[in-house]
Write a protein that holds these residues in place. Structure first.
Motif, short mmCIF file in Angstrom:
data_model
loop_
_atom_site.label_atom_id
_atom_site.label_comp_id
_atom_site.label_asym_id
_atom_site.label_seq_id
_atom_site.Cartn_x
_atom_site.Cartn_y
_atom_site.Cartn_z
N GLY A 140 5.58 25.03 -6.31
CA GLY A 140 6.29 25.46 -7.18
C GLY A 140 7.66 25.73 -7.10
N GLY A 141 8.20 24.90 -5.95
CA GLY A 141 9.58 25.03 -5.48
C GLY A 141 10.51 23.89 -6.52
N ASP A 142 11.78 23.81 -6.30
CA ASP A 142 12.66 22.82 -6.94
C ASP A 142 12.18 21.44 -6.94
OD1 ASP A 142 14.74 24.53 -7.86
OD2 ASP A 142 15.41 24.83 -6.07
N SER A 143 11.72 21.18 -5.61
CA SER A 143 11.02 19.77 -5.66
C SER A 143 10.06 19.36 -6.54
CB SER A 143 10.52 19.44 -4.20
OG SER A 143 11.68 19.53 -2.98
N ASN A 174 23.51 17.94 -9.69
CA ASN A 174 24.40 19.06 -9.30
C ASN A 174 25.32 18.58 -7.93
OD1 ASN A 174 22.38 18.62 -7.47
ND2 ASN A 174 21.57 21.04 -7.65
N GLU A 198 11.32 19.38 -10.11
CA GLU A 198 12.08 18.51 -10.46
C GLU A 198 11.38 17.06 -10.61
OE1 GLU A 198 15.49 18.39 -8.41
OE2 GLU A 198 16.50 20.47 -9.11
N TYR A 217 4.29 18.61 -3.19
CA TYR A 217 5.69 19.09 -2.67
C TYR A 217 5.54 20.60 -2.17
CZ TYR A 217 8.01 14.97 -4.58
OH TYR A 217 8.31 13.59 -4.91
N VAL A 218 4.97 20.84 -0.96
CA VAL A 218 5.00 22.10 -0.81
C VAL A 218 5.74 22.72 0.32
CG1 VAL A 218 2.52 22.12 -1.30
CG2 VAL A 218 3.01 21.48 0.71
N GLY A 219 6.94 22.21 0.40
CA GLY A 219 8.03 22.64 1.57
C GLY A 219 8.41 21.57 2.44
N ARG A 233 9.15 29.30 -7.62
CA ARG A 233 10.35 29.40 -6.84
C ARG A 233 11.62 28.63 -7.45
NH1 ARG A 233 9.86 31.07 -1.61
NH2 ARG A 233 7.80 31.28 -1.57
N ILE A 278 -0.10 19.19 3.02
CA ILE A 278 -0.68 20.53 2.50
C ILE A 278 -1.76 21.00 3.35
CG2 ILE A 278 -2.19 19.38 0.78
CD1 ILE A 278 -1.58 21.94 -0.96
N ARG A 300 20.00 23.74 1.70
CA ARG A 300 19.23 22.57 1.58
C ARG A 300 19.72 22.04 0.12
NH1 ARG A 300 16.00 25.66 4.69
NH2 ARG A 300 16.74 24.92 6.72
N GLN A 301 20.91 21.56 -0.07
CA GLN A 301 21.40 21.00 -1.20
C GLN A 301 22.43 19.72 -0.72
OE1 GLN A 301 21.24 22.50 -4.41
NE2 GLN A 301 19.51 23.10 -3.57
N HIS A 303 -0.27 25.34 -8.86
CA HIS A 303 0.77 26.44 -8.15
C HIS A 303 -0.20 27.30 -7.69
CE1 HIS A 303 3.87 28.38 -6.33
NE2 HIS A 303 4.18 29.16 -7.32
N ARG A 304 0.12 28.07 -6.43
CA ARG A 304 -0.91 28.89 -5.96
C ARG A 304 -0.45 30.35 -6.44
NH1 ARG A 304 1.20 28.90 0.54
NH2 ARG A 304 3.24 29.76 0.18
N ARG A 305 0.78 30.72 -7.16
CA ARG A 305 1.11 31.80 -7.91
C ARG A 305 1.20 31.70 -9.33
NH1 ARG A 305 5.73 34.09 -6.23
NH2 ARG A 305 6.73 32.05 -5.52
P1 NAP Z 1 10.06 25.34 -1.13
O1 NAP Z 1 11.28 25.76 -2.01
O2 NAP Z 1 9.86 25.79 0.18
O3 NAP Z 1 8.85 25.60 -2.25
C1 NAP Z 1 7.61 24.95 -1.60
C2 NAP Z 1 6.60 25.39 -2.76
O4 NAP Z 1 5.36 25.04 -2.18
C3 NAP Z 1 6.67 26.70 -3.13
O5 NAP Z 1 6.30 26.95 -4.39
C4 NAP Z 1 5.22 27.17 -2.18
O6 NAP Z 1 4.54 28.37 -2.92
C5 NAP Z 1 4.41 25.88 -2.35
N1 NAP Z 1 3.41 26.00 -1.04
C6 NAP Z 1 3.78 26.18 0.11
N2 NAP Z 1 3.02 26.03 0.94
C7 NAP Z 1 1.71 25.77 0.10
C8 NAP Z 1 0.41 25.26 0.50
N3 NAP Z 1 -0.23 25.47 1.53
N4 NAP Z 1 -0.28 25.36 -0.67
C9 NAP Z 1 0.16 25.29 -2.20
N5 NAP Z 1 1.39 25.43 -2.32
C10 NAP Z 1 2.21 25.65 -1.24
O7 NAP Z 1 10.22 23.68 -0.97
P2 NAP Z 1 11.00 22.44 -1.77
O8 NAP Z 1 10.73 22.62 -3.38
O9 NAP Z 1 10.71 21.26 -1.02
O10 NAP Z 1 12.42 22.90 -1.57
C11 NAP Z 1 13.05 23.01 -0.22
C12 NAP Z 1 14.44 23.47 -0.39
O11 NAP Z 1 15.33 22.22 -0.93
C13 NAP Z 1 14.74 24.49 -1.09
O12 NAP Z 1 15.79 25.41 -0.56
C14 NAP Z 1 14.94 24.07 -2.31
O13 NAP Z 1 15.85 24.90 -3.41
C15 NAP Z 1 15.92 22.64 -2.05
N6 NAP Z 1 15.90 21.70 -3.22
C16 NAP Z 1 16.94 21.71 -4.24
C17 NAP Z 1 16.95 20.96 -5.22
C18 NAP Z 1 18.05 20.89 -6.21
O14 NAP Z 1 18.71 21.88 -6.34
N7 NAP Z 1 18.10 20.05 -7.02
C19 NAP Z 1 15.92 19.93 -5.56
C20 NAP Z 1 14.93 19.76 -4.38
C21 NAP Z 1 14.82 20.78 -3.55
P3 NAP Z 1 5.27 29.81 -2.94
O15 NAP Z 1 6.19 29.70 -4.01
O16 NAP Z 1 4.00 30.61 -3.26
O17 NAP Z 1 5.67 30.17 -1.65
#
Ligand code: NAP
Length: 313
Positions: free
Chosen positions: A151-154, A50, A157, A236-238, A179, A117, A283-284, A173-175
């Motif tokens: 369960g996020g994009d990271s 993207n 992907e 990959y939890v954020g 996301r 985590i 965060r892109q 995934h916890r839900r």
């Molecule tokens: P994120 O979107 O914040 O997702 C974190 C995931 O981890 C969520 O599903 C969350 O669950 C889960 N989580 C958080 N704490 C946890 C815990 N203690 N135990 C178990 N699960 C836990 O983080 P990310 O995926 O690293 O993405 C970060 C940002 O980068 C986002 O804005 C994303 O869109 C962006 N990104 C974009 C791309 C792309 O467009 N190609 C690629 C990678 C990342 P819940 O859903 O239940 O909260």
């Protein structure tokens, strides 16, 4: 001895490198400081689909291309970990572990880091099965069973990336809804060797004397523990902001993200922030590049106003 630049950029990811391209092309002296290799999280990203003008490009390849652009007009890049940034009004001081720099403008482009985590076994097995970078470590798990937590994009992907190498990938995934973007979800759902373990809270990462063997999870609906066997666990939890050393500057919110206006200007005059470290960033990579262009252009205007006020005085 303090080295002087017009602009010091903290971080050499896509946002910082773009700010460097713009500022150096406007004939300003520019230094990028990074505690790691230039490219930031792009180095940990498999395929980028993207980013405009590329159907698909490997993250590290995109990083190389951006670095070549950013240094083309004379911007410099050094390794260093920022310990402090001090605002003196028209100048700022940046203190790293081994140098001190003075600049008229600071651009904070230090990005964000994958969060841990925080469960039993995570630290113990880090580097021995627990990883935060599928691109770096995925190949160690060729034809083995791996788990991805999140369960996020990271998470989604990187699970798709891992599915090309591993025998089987379980996404824990916890839900029971993701996301991640719909397109990533669709791909994961249609990948044969990816399964989902829904509503599972990770309780511990377990293993033998040498390496990881499984993840212990709790089903939050059934209140039952179970084991997901895996020799590689990808967490990959954020993400959390990389703003260590910036606390005294007064530009951070209570979570450590940098607050800016739409010109990428923080509340401290001459201090800009761009990319993932910004509170409102989406965060892109493309957005980070956009932020870098805005700051790289507007910081020139800011430096002009400094020069004008010195002429008038
Ligand atoms: P994120 O979107 O914040 O997702 C974190 C995931 O981890 C969520 O599903 C969350 O669950 C889960 N989580 C958080 N704490 C946890 C815990 N203690 N135990 C178990 N699960 C836990 O983080 P990310 O995926 O690293 O993405 C970060 C940002 O980068 C986002 O804005 C994303 O869109 C962006 N990104 C974009 C791309 C792309 O467009 N190609 C690629 C990678 C990342 P819940 O859903 O239940 O909260």
């Amino acid at each position: 001895m303090t080295q002087k630049y017009d602009v010091v950029i903290i971080g050499a990811g896509p946002a910082g490198m773009t700010a460097a391209t713009y500022a150096s092309r406007a004939n300003l002296s520019v230094l990028m400081i990074d505690k790691g290799i230039y490219g930031g999280q792009m180095n940990d990203t498999a395929e980028v689909e993207n980013y405009p003008a590329f159907d698909s490009i490997l993250g590290p390849d995109l990083a190389e291309k951006m670095y070549a652009s950013s240094t083309r007009f004379g911007a410099e890049y050094v390794f260093g970990e920022v310990q402090d940034v001090i605002d003196h009004g028209n100048t700022k001081t940046v203190v790293t572990d081994d140098e001190t720099y003075e600049a008229k403008v600071i651009v904070i482009a230090s990005g964000a880091t994958h969060r841990h985590i925080g469960v039993l076994g995570e630290d113990k097995y880090s580097g021995r099965g627990v990883s935060y970078c599928a691109v770096c470590d995925g190949a160690f798990f060729k034809n083995e069973d791996v788990a991805v937590i999140g369960g996020g994009d990271s998470a989604i992907e990187e699970a798709i990336y891992l599915a090309n190498l591993a025998k089987h990938v379980t996404i824990i995934h916890r839900r029971d809804t993701l996301r991640a973007s719909k397109i990533a979800q669709k791909r994961a759902f249609s990948t044969k060797n990816i399964d989902f373990s829904w509503n599972k809270q990770t309780e511990a990462i377990v293993g033998d004397d040498e390496k990881v063997t499984a993840v212990k999870v709790l089903d939050t609906k059934e209140n039952q523990e179970s084991i997901v066997p895996a020799s590689g666990i990808f967490v990959y939890v954020g993400i959390t902001p990389n703003t260590q050393g910036l606390n005294k500057l007064g530009v951070l919110d209570d979570q450590g993200w940098v607050e800016t206006d739409e010109s990428m200007q923080t509340k401290v005059s001459g201090v800009f922030a761009v990319g993932d470290v910004r509170k409102d960033s989406i965060r892109q990579i493309a957005a980070a590049v956009g932020d870098g262009a805005v700051a790289g252009k507007l910081l020139f205007d800011y430096i002009q106003t400094l020069s004008d006020s010195q002429v008038e005085a």
